[in-house]
Design an enzyme around this catalytic site. Structure first.
Site, mmCIF file in Angstrom:
data_model
loop_
_atom_site.group_PDB
_atom_site.id
_atom_site.type_symbol
_atom_site.label_atom_id
_atom_site.label_comp_id
_atom_site.label_asym_id
_atom_site.label_seq_id
_atom_site.Cartn_x
_atom_site.Cartn_y
_atom_site.Cartn_z
ATOM 1 N N TYR A 20 0.825 -1.210 0.000
ATOM 2 C CA TYR A 20 0.000 0.000 0.000
ATOM 3 C C TYR A 20 0.864 1.267 0.000
ATOM 4 C CZ TYR A 20 -4.112 -2.848 0.894
ATOM 5 O OH TYR A 20 -5.129 -3.752 0.773
ATOM 6 N N THR A 130 6.488 2.017 10.052
ATOM 7 C CA THR A 130 6.238 2.522 11.406
ATOM 8 C C THR A 130 6.937 1.622 12.432
ATOM 9 O OG1 THR A 130 4.070 3.226 10.597
ATOM 10 C CG2 THR A 130 4.383 3.181 12.982
ATOM 11 N N LYS A 209 5.181 9.798 14.777
ATOM 12 C CA LYS A 209 4.258 8.940 14.005
ATOM 13 C C LYS A 209 3.308 8.184 14.947
ATOM 14 C CE LYS A 209 2.337 6.414 10.999
ATOM 15 N NZ LYS A 209 1.462 6.888 9.972
ATOM 16 N N ARG A 249 -14.621 24.205 20.508
ATOM 17 C CA ARG A 249 -13.381 23.465 20.787
ATOM 18 C C ARG A 249 -13.612 21.975 21.022
ATOM 19 N NH1 ARG A 249 -13.112 28.265 22.596
ATOM 20 N NH2 ARG A 249 -14.088 27.815 24.596
ATOM 21 N N CYS A 263 -2.563 0.256 10.923
ATOM 22 C CA CYS A 263 -1.915 1.402 11.586
ATOM 23 C C CYS A 263 -2.508 1.694 12.964
ATOM 24 C CB CYS A 263 -2.037 2.630 10.695
ATOM 25 S SG CYS A 263 -1.193 2.406 9.123
ATOM 26 N N LYS A 318 -12.351 -0.232 6.893
ATOM 27 C CA LYS A 318 -13.161 0.998 6.847
ATOM 28 C C LYS A 318 -13.772 1.102 5.444
ATOM 29 C CE LYS A 318 -9.674 4.467 5.580
ATOM 30 N NZ LYS A 318 -9.083 5.759 5.925
HETATM 31 N N1 LIG Z 1 -1.017 1.079 4.766
HETATM 32 C C1 LIG Z 1 -0.972 2.312 5.227
HETATM 33 O O1 LIG Z 1 -1.911 3.054 5.087
HETATM 34 C C2 LIG Z 1 0.231 2.857 5.942
HETATM 35 C C3 LIG Z 1 0.297 4.228 6.174
HETATM 36 C C4 LIG Z 1 1.410 4.740 6.838
HETATM 37 C C5 LIG Z 1 2.412 3.887 7.251
HETATM 38 N N2 LIG Z 1 2.327 2.554 7.006
HETATM 39 C C6 LIG Z 1 3.427 1.684 7.412
HETATM 40 O O2 LIG Z 1 4.162 1.342 6.237
HETATM 41 C C7 LIG Z 1 4.668 -0.010 6.345
HETATM 42 C C8 LIG Z 1 4.195 -0.832 5.156
HETATM 43 O O3 LIG Z 1 2.789 -0.940 5.221
HETATM 44 P P1 LIG Z 1 1.933 -1.414 3.966
HETATM 45 O O4 LIG Z 1 0.508 -1.188 4.326
HETATM 46 O O5 LIG Z 1 2.460 -0.834 2.718
HETATM 47 O O6 LIG Z 1 2.237 -2.983 3.980
HETATM 48 P P2 LIG Z 1 1.884 -4.058 2.832
HETATM 49 O O7 LIG Z 1 1.746 -5.357 3.500
HETATM 50 O O8 LIG Z 1 0.786 -3.529 1.961
HETATM 51 O O9 LIG Z 1 3.199 -4.072 1.923
HETATM 52 C C9 LIG Z 1 4.429 -4.523 2.345
HETATM 53 C C10 LIG Z 1 5.100 -5.276 1.189
HETATM 54 O O10 LIG Z 1 6.424 -5.616 1.616
HETATM 55 C C11 LIG Z 1 6.740 -6.882 1.064
HETATM 56 N N3 LIG Z 1 7.879 -7.409 1.830
HETATM 57 C C12 LIG Z 1 7.901 -7.990 3.048
HETATM 58 N N4 LIG Z 1 9.169 -8.293 3.396
HETATM 59 C C13 LIG Z 1 9.959 -7.890 2.379
HETATM 60 C C14 LIG Z 1 11.355 -7.941 2.137
HETATM 61 N N5 LIG Z 1 12.202 -8.444 3.026
HETATM 62 N N6 LIG Z 1 11.827 -7.467 0.962
HETATM 63 C C15 LIG Z 1 10.990 -6.961 0.030
HETATM 64 N N7 LIG Z 1 9.648 -6.893 0.209
HETATM 65 C C16 LIG Z 1 9.142 -7.333 1.374
HETATM 66 C C17 LIG Z 1 5.452 -7.668 1.169
HETATM 67 O O11 LIG Z 1 5.435 -8.747 0.277
HETATM 68 C C18 LIG Z 1 4.402 -6.584 0.834
HETATM 69 O O12 LIG Z 1 4.068 -6.582 -0.537
HETATM 70 C C19 LIG Z 1 4.187 -0.510 7.703
HETATM 71 O O13 LIG Z 1 5.176 -0.268 8.674
HETATM 72 C C20 LIG Z 1 2.977 0.367 8.008
HETATM 73 O O14 LIG Z 1 2.735 0.488 9.379
HETATM 74 C C21 LIG Z 1 1.266 2.031 6.342
HETATM 75 C C1 LIG Z 2 -3.627 10.100 12.484
HETATM 76 C C2 LIG Z 2 -4.237 9.527 11.240
HETATM 77 O O1 LIG Z 2 -5.199 10.057 10.773
HETATM 78 N N1 LIG Z 2 -3.660 8.405 10.704
HETATM 79 C C3 LIG Z 2 -4.127 7.813 9.458
HETATM 80 C C4 LIG Z 2 -4.426 6.321 9.689
HETATM 81 O O2 LIG Z 2 -5.100 5.827 8.559
HETATM 82 P P1 LIG Z 2 -6.362 4.805 8.770
HETATM 83 O O3 LIG Z 2 -6.985 4.545 7.469
HETATM 84 O O4 LIG Z 2 -5.940 3.639 9.569
HETATM 85 O O5 LIG Z 2 -7.269 5.771 9.700
HETATM 86 P P2 LIG Z 2 -8.815 5.968 9.948
HETATM 87 O O6 LIG Z 2 -9.517 6.464 8.744
HETATM 88 O O7 LIG Z 2 -8.924 6.807 11.154
HETATM 89 O O8 LIG Z 2 -9.364 4.524 10.263
HETATM 90 C C5 LIG Z 2 -8.854 3.716 11.305
HETATM 91 C C6 LIG Z 2 -9.949 2.890 11.925
HETATM 92 O O9 LIG Z 2 -10.704 3.690 12.830
HETATM 93 C C7 LIG Z 2 -12.098 3.646 12.509
HETATM 94 N N2 LIG Z 2 -12.655 4.977 12.819
HETATM 95 C C8 LIG Z 2 -12.118 6.091 12.261
HETATM 96 C C9 LIG Z 2 -12.611 7.336 12.548
HETATM 97 C C10 LIG Z 2 -13.704 7.469 13.431
HETATM 98 O O10 LIG Z 2 -14.217 8.561 13.728
HETATM 99 N N3 LIG Z 2 -14.211 6.316 13.989
HETATM 100 C C11 LIG Z 2 -13.716 5.078 13.696
HETATM 101 O O11 LIG Z 2 -14.218 4.088 14.231
HETATM 102 C C12 LIG Z 2 -12.121 3.311 11.021
HETATM 103 O O12 LIG Z 2 -13.344 2.732 10.652
HETATM 104 C C13 LIG Z 2 -10.962 2.330 10.923
HETATM 105 O O13 LIG Z 2 -11.316 1.033 11.329
HETATM 106 O O14 LIG Z 2 -3.223 5.583 9.875
HETATM 107 C C14 LIG Z 2 -2.330 5.649 8.737
HETATM 108 C C15 LIG Z 2 -1.193 4.670 8.930
HETATM 109 O O15 LIG Z 2 -0.321 5.028 9.937
HETATM 110 C C16 LIG Z 2 -1.852 7.089 8.614
HETATM 111 O O16 LIG Z 2 -0.887 7.187 7.567
HETATM 112 C C17 LIG Z 2 -3.086 7.970 8.338
HETATM 113 O O17 LIG Z 2 -2.692 9.329 8.257
#
Ligand SMILES: NC(=O)c1ccc[n+]([C@@H]2O[C@H](COP(=O)([O-])OP(=O)(O)OC[C@H]3O[C@@H](n4cnc5c(N)ncnc54)[C@H](O)[C@@H]3O)[C@@H](O)[C@H]2O)c1
Ligand SMILES: CC(=O)N[C@@H]1[C@@H](OP(=O)(O)OP(=O)(O)OC[C@H]2O[C@@H](n3ccc(=O)[nH]c3=O)[C@H](O)[C@@H]2O)O[C@H](CO)[C@@H](O)[C@@H]1O
EC number: 1.1.1.336
Length: 427
Positions: A20, A130, A209, A249, A263, A318
């Site tokens: 992702y 993260t 974060k 507020r 996350c 979600k």
């Molecule tokens: N998904 C989000 O919205 C989001 C947002 C902010 C931060 N993050 C953080 O970013 C990180 C990645 O999350 P994601 O949702 O993209 O995960 P994901 O599972 O969608 O993708 C991770 C990818 O890494 C690959 N992988 C695993 N081990 C590997 C290796 N050794 N070498 C090469 N590829 C490898 C997997 O096959 C997978 O395709 C996590 O730490 C997550 O907490 C995610």
């Molecule tokens: C601080 C912040 O904004 N961080 C975001 C968050 O992304 P996210 O998609 O995980 O966040 P949410 O949309 O909040 O959803 C989470 C879950 O909370 C439920 N929910 C939400 C609002 C509400 O009022 N009531 C609820 O019940 C919802 O259904 C779902 O299950 O983490 C990412 C990775 O770190 C960040 O990158 C991204 O900025």
């Protein structure tokens, strides 16, 4: 048409992990003129990206990836290669050991091991995954024994459902193990980020974060606690929150069936694992984790029995996303099945799910109750005709909306009795 910029200065970047986060990041860097190698250990993932044959609900992602591949700047493969910069975007899930939850760093450690043979003096590594505070410094201690490398943590903060916009527009926080590392990482991000870029040390960036996601988790927990209280004393929590939010507020978030995703439902545990003072954070996590069972109890109260057939609408964590990781639906469905219910799940957005998915018709056929667990647009937009067809198939015209999103009037017109989580009708 994707416009390809030339800000890359001939630099080569290896992005490790094409999920992702990694795939949009690698593609964004490629269309900004970097020579990008996208690496994923999962062969199937590499193949589907190469063939532009992957499922996504993320707006414009397919166009971006296509543009990046066609520009010749993005190549995807299963093994890393030499590069100037390595950006790590692998999963960091939460594991439970003897009742204690902590960050599973095994994917990150493996990714570092895999790039080691390609590392050269002067290379920069950026960890986007993260991680708990202190992790980047620990990694630096080990890596800097053999080579002069630069290392920074630049946490990703994009919102799933709006990733491409936020990837560009969000402010970034970059924490270096030293100032040079942070400056070097800034040079990469400023080629495509229009938000502000703030530099700090690695441990602070890691904490920032986690604080962001914890802030949201705690606030959702408050909304969920209000929902439980309102159920108990006969108040509609949605109306009460709307009115409370009229205060200049106050901004209470929304209650729901629980908090899911890769996350918010796990990151607060990375603070809990590091500090005995994280009491409110732990309580909030537990409260949000209790919501799926609260939903199960509400279902049983509405149908007035401990068995029957439940049709689930929405299993992703979600609305309007395809991700089912840590989804509250997994716990709701699991518990219902354990208790002997027949459960049919319908979700055309989901990429996959631990329990089988079926068609809408199959899900509602003979159902005692429909339960909405994710706020997909499809469920908001059922029209009279659609509701009529559903009404013909169900056994009981009962619907529980845990997200307060369905068109109540239309469903009632279709003969359904509508319940909403937190509506004060603790039947
Ligand atoms: N998904 C989000 O919205 C989001 C947002 C902010 C931060 N993050 C953080 O970013 C990180 C990645 O999350 P994601 O949702 O993209 O995960 P994901 O599972 O969608 O993708 C991770 C990818 O890494 C690959 N992988 C695993 N081990 C590997 C290796 N050794 N070498 C090469 N590829 C490898 C997997 O096959 C997978 O395709 C996590 O730490 C997550 O907490 C995610
Ligand atoms: C601080 C912040 O904004 N961080 C975001 C968050 O992304 P996210 O998609 O995980 O966040 P949410 O949309 O909040 O959803 C989470 C879950 O909370 C439920 N929910 C939400 C609002 C509400 O009022 N009531 C609820 O019940 C919802 O259904 C779902 O299950 O983490 C990412 C990775 O770190 C960040 O990158 C991204 O900025």
């Amino acid at each position: 048409m994707i416009k390809v910029e030339k800000n890359g200065n001939g630099k080569r970047i290896c992005v490790i992990g094409l999920g992702y986060i990694g795939l949009p990041t690698a593609s964004m860097l490629a269309i900004h003129g970097f020579d990008v190698i996208g690496v994923d250990i999962n062969e199937k993932r590499v193949k589907e990206i190469k063939e532009l044959n992957f499922k996504t609900t993320e707006k414009d992602l397919m166009t971006l990836v296509k543009g990046a591949i066609n520009s010749g700047n993005l190549k995807v493969q299963t093994k890393p290669d030499k590069a100037d910069v390595f950006i790590i975007c692998v999963p960091t899930p939460c594991v439970e050991n003897k009742g204690e939850k902590k960050c599973d760093l095994s994917y990150l450690n493996k990714a570092i091991e895999n790039i080691k043979p390609y590392l050269e003096n002067g290379n920069l590594i950026i960890i986007e995954s993260t991680i708990p505070p202190g992790t980047t410094d620990e990694i630096y201690k080990k890596l800097s024994k053999d080579k002069k490398i630069y290392l920074a943590h630049c946490p990703e903060r994009v919102l799933p459902g709006n990733i491409l916009k936020e990837l560009v527009e969000n402010d970034r926080v970059i924490g270096g193990v030293d100032e040079k590392s942070a400056e070097m990482a800034k040079e990469i991000y400023e080629t495509f980020v229009t938000g502000k870029i703030y530099l700090t040390d690695a441990k602070t960036a890691e904490m920032v974060k986690l604080m962001e996601n914890t802030y949201r988790d705690v606030n959702i927990a408050l909304a969920n606690e209000f929902a439980k209280i309102c159920e108990e004393i006969g108040i509609n929590v949605w109306e009460a929150i709307e009115l409370a939010n009229k205060h200049p507020r106050v901004n209470i978030l929304k209650p729901g069936p629980g908090v899911g995703g890769h996350c918010i439902s796990i990151d607060p545990w990375f603070i809990v694992e590091k500090s005995k003072n994280a009491k409110l954070i732990k309580t909030a996590r537990e409260l949000n984790d209790s919501m799926p069972l609260f939903v199960v109890e509400k279902i049983k109260n509405i149908i007035k029995k401990d068995n029957g057939k439940v049709a689930i609408f929405g299993v992703t964590y979600k609305g309007n996303v395809d991700d089912t990781r840590e989804s509250p639906a997994e716990k709701v469905v699991g518990k219902l099945i354990d208790e002997g219910f027949e459960v049919k799940c319908y979700d055309k957005y989901a990429r996959d799910f631990i329990f089988p998915l079926c068609s809408l018709d199959e899900a509602v056929d003979g159902a005692d109750i429909i339960v909405v667990l994710a706020e997909h647009d499809e469920y908001k937009n059922f029209n009279e005709e659609g509701i009529k067809n559903i009404a013909l198939k169900v056994k009981n015209k009962l619907i529980l909306d845990t997200k307060n999103i369905i068109n109540r009037e239309l469903w009632e017109k279709g003969g359904f009795k509508v319940y909403v989580l937190g509506d004060g009708k603790n039947v």
